[in-house]
Design an enzyme around this catalytic site. Sequence first.
Site, PDB file in Angstrom:
ATOM      1  N   ARG A 125     -21.048  -8.632  -9.829  1.00  0.00           N
ATOM      2  CA  ARG A 125     -22.504  -8.444  -9.804  1.00  0.00           C
ATOM      3  C   ARG A 125     -23.016  -7.569 -10.940  1.00  0.00           C
ATOM      4  O   ARG A 125     -24.126  -7.723 -11.404  1.00  0.00           O
ATOM      5  CB  ARG A 125     -22.892  -7.793  -8.473  1.00  0.00           C
ATOM      6  CG  ARG A 125     -23.537  -8.769  -7.539  1.00  0.00           C
ATOM      7  CD  ARG A 125     -24.174  -8.065  -6.403  1.00  0.00           C
ATOM      8  NE  ARG A 125     -23.378  -6.905  -5.999  1.00  0.00           N
ATOM      9  CZ  ARG A 125     -23.323  -6.453  -4.768  1.00  0.00           C
ATOM     10  NH1 ARG A 125     -23.990  -7.049  -3.835  1.00  0.00           N
ATOM     11  NH2 ARG A 125     -22.604  -5.393  -4.461  1.00  0.00           N
ATOM     12  N   LYS A 176       7.390  -8.688  -3.609  1.00  0.00           N
ATOM     13  CA  LYS A 176       8.312  -7.593  -3.935  1.00  0.00           C
ATOM     14  C   LYS A 176       9.712  -8.151  -4.192  1.00  0.00           C
ATOM     15  O   LYS A 176      10.180  -9.030  -3.471  1.00  0.00           O
ATOM     16  CB  LYS A 176       8.355  -6.572  -2.791  1.00  0.00           C
ATOM     17  CG  LYS A 176       7.053  -5.773  -2.670  1.00  0.00           C
ATOM     18  CD  LYS A 176       7.177  -4.683  -1.639  1.00  0.00           C
ATOM     19  CE  LYS A 176       5.826  -4.070  -1.298  1.00  0.00           C
ATOM     20  NZ  LYS A 176       5.407  -3.000  -2.177  1.00  0.00           N
ATOM     21  N   HIS A 201       2.192  -7.860   6.557  1.00  0.00           N
ATOM     22  CA  HIS A 201       3.391  -7.474   5.813  1.00  0.00           C
ATOM     23  C   HIS A 201       4.654  -7.432   6.689  1.00  0.00           C
ATOM     24  O   HIS A 201       5.684  -8.000   6.339  1.00  0.00           O
ATOM     25  CB  HIS A 201       3.206  -6.098   5.163  1.00  0.00           C
ATOM     26  CG  HIS A 201       1.991  -5.997   4.292  1.00  0.00           C
ATOM     27  ND1 HIS A 201       1.539  -7.033   3.520  1.00  0.00           N
ATOM     28  CD2 HIS A 201       1.127  -4.966   4.058  1.00  0.00           C
ATOM     29  CE1 HIS A 201       0.460  -6.650   2.848  1.00  0.00           C
ATOM     30  NE2 HIS A 201       0.186  -5.396   3.168  1.00  0.00           N
TER      31      HIS A 201
HETATM   32  C1  BG6 Z   1      -1.931  -2.690   2.057  1.00  0.00           C
HETATM   33  C2  BG6 Z   1      -2.536  -1.890   3.167  1.00  0.00           C
HETATM   34  O1  BG6 Z   1      -1.974  -4.061   2.344  1.00  0.00           O
HETATM   35  O2  BG6 Z   1      -0.579  -2.300   1.863  1.00  0.00           O
HETATM   36  C3  BG6 Z   1      -2.436  -0.409   2.890  1.00  0.00           C
HETATM   37  O3  BG6 Z   1      -3.889  -2.267   3.352  1.00  0.00           O
HETATM   38  C4  BG6 Z   1      -1.010  -0.022   2.576  1.00  0.00           C
HETATM   39  O4  BG6 Z   1      -2.936   0.344   3.976  1.00  0.00           O
HETATM   40  C5  BG6 Z   1      -0.415  -0.930   1.505  1.00  0.00           C
HETATM   41  O5  BG6 Z   1      -1.004   1.326   2.139  1.00  0.00           O
HETATM   42  C6  BG6 Z   1       1.061  -0.671   1.326  1.00  0.00           C
HETATM   43  O6  BG6 Z   1       1.539  -1.385   0.215  1.00  0.00           O
HETATM   44  P1  BG6 Z   1       2.798  -0.863  -0.614  1.00  0.00           P
HETATM   45  O7  BG6 Z   1       3.061  -1.954  -1.601  1.00  0.00           O
HETATM   46  O8  BG6 Z   1       2.390   0.425  -1.229  1.00  0.00           O
HETATM   47  O9  BG6 Z   1       3.899  -0.682   0.374  1.00  0.00           O
END
Ligand code: BG6
Length: 483
Positions: free
Chosen positions: A51, A182, A240
Amino acid sequence: MVSRVIPVETFDLVIFGGTGDLARRKILPGLYRRFCSGQMPSDARIIGAARSDFGTSEFRDLVRDAIHEFSEKNDCDECNIEEFLAQLDYVTIDAKGEGGWSELKAMMRNDVVKAFYFSVAPSLFGAIAERLHMNGISDADSRIVVEKPFGRDLVTAKALNGDLAAHFDETQIYRIDHYLGKETVQNLMAVRFGNILFEPLWNAQYIDHIQITVAETVGVGGRGEYYDRAGAMRDMVQNHLMQLLCLIAMEPPSKYDPDAVRDEKLKVIRALEPIAPHHIVRGQYDATETEQSYRDDAGDPKSRTESYIALRCQIANWRWANTPIYIRTGKKLKARASEIAVVFKETPHSIFGEEAGTHANVLRIRLQPNEGMTLQVTIKEPGPGGMRLVDVPLDMSFADALGDEDDVPDAYERLIMDVIRGNQTLFMRGDEVEAAWAWTDPLINGWTARNDVPKLYDVGSAGPDDAALMLKRENRAWREIKE
Ligand code: BG6
């Protein structure tokens, strides 16, 4: 070992929300790294769309600053930065209105891969998908990339899937879960399906239980408002940790192909049993003399949102019958440490007698930091004095085995390149996301109906005591959280 870089086809990548936090922290520095590695063609273009009433040069300034601020890896020199920035353009766009769409159309080339990254609030996904389609900017080969949160329950996830499906085929939709990008997470598949060693033992007969831990030291920072509506379950588990659980538990796919892999993951999610309340521990970090409490960070003195959760999961199939998979994740814990530990059963009979103690092999897959794997094996303690046994790790640190860790692309770099290559293996399919919500929703609804209040834990601890008790009741213990 120097990694081989195979350049991708040339592309036009439009980043909606191109001036936003995720673009500045991850997407643009990640693309820059790919540029430096030689993977991004010199005629590829990145178009920021947002925007803000910017010109291209202001956008390039913003990206230059972002790279300086957020690129941890300093192996790219200034000269490269300017060459990279020269490949960037900008368009001011109104995602829900008409402004900017014809300008964007005029900027796009026809004979290249077209990708559109929706780095915006999910409430804008539908509007952007519609305008891309209606204005003839996307075509049947274009790809769209969407970020989490993908809904906040099954109903909203279905609605989002519907909004996207109205204009794009599932083969064009790339739902990012950055954990799948990862290095070690992919290595999990290589280890399981590239070696004969593990698969025969990978079942309830030989595995006692599995622990999946994603421990963070950060709190909710400036994201209190979003996080307080989400909590650890929606923010981390539904996506995750669920993905990690799938990769560890799934059957071998017939080939490493997007649908073959995702079909197997989906079967795991659908086989997850509901969880009884005594197998759920929710926690909230408490204030210390120097640290604020979760409630302070969230700005709600009565918040019942969990900043920690531990669950005892059970997969109802032959492979995993009666083999618990314990998962836990939390903020403000004692260390940043993410790992999967596969704890094997003890030998059925000890020939060394009771004094030798009990020993179990543990395969530990370390996601971060210090990516690597160790297999704990039992050997004789060296020296005279009888047969004393000791557990030692067979160690494989990726940095040692594969050279400089800095050569390993971060999750976003890898995933964006996969989008350009048209490889959906490491992206979540719509039915997978819906199945994950279908399992998650009743758990959240259950504790909401019970008015469950999260247990407090100290900042810098391993989480609430109840989580330790949950395993203790089954004569097991969590592995220590340490860097
Ligand atoms: C994100 C979450 O998807 O993943 C966060 O919203 C979290 O809260 C993060 O901190 C963790 O990712 P990584 O790669 O740092 O383990």
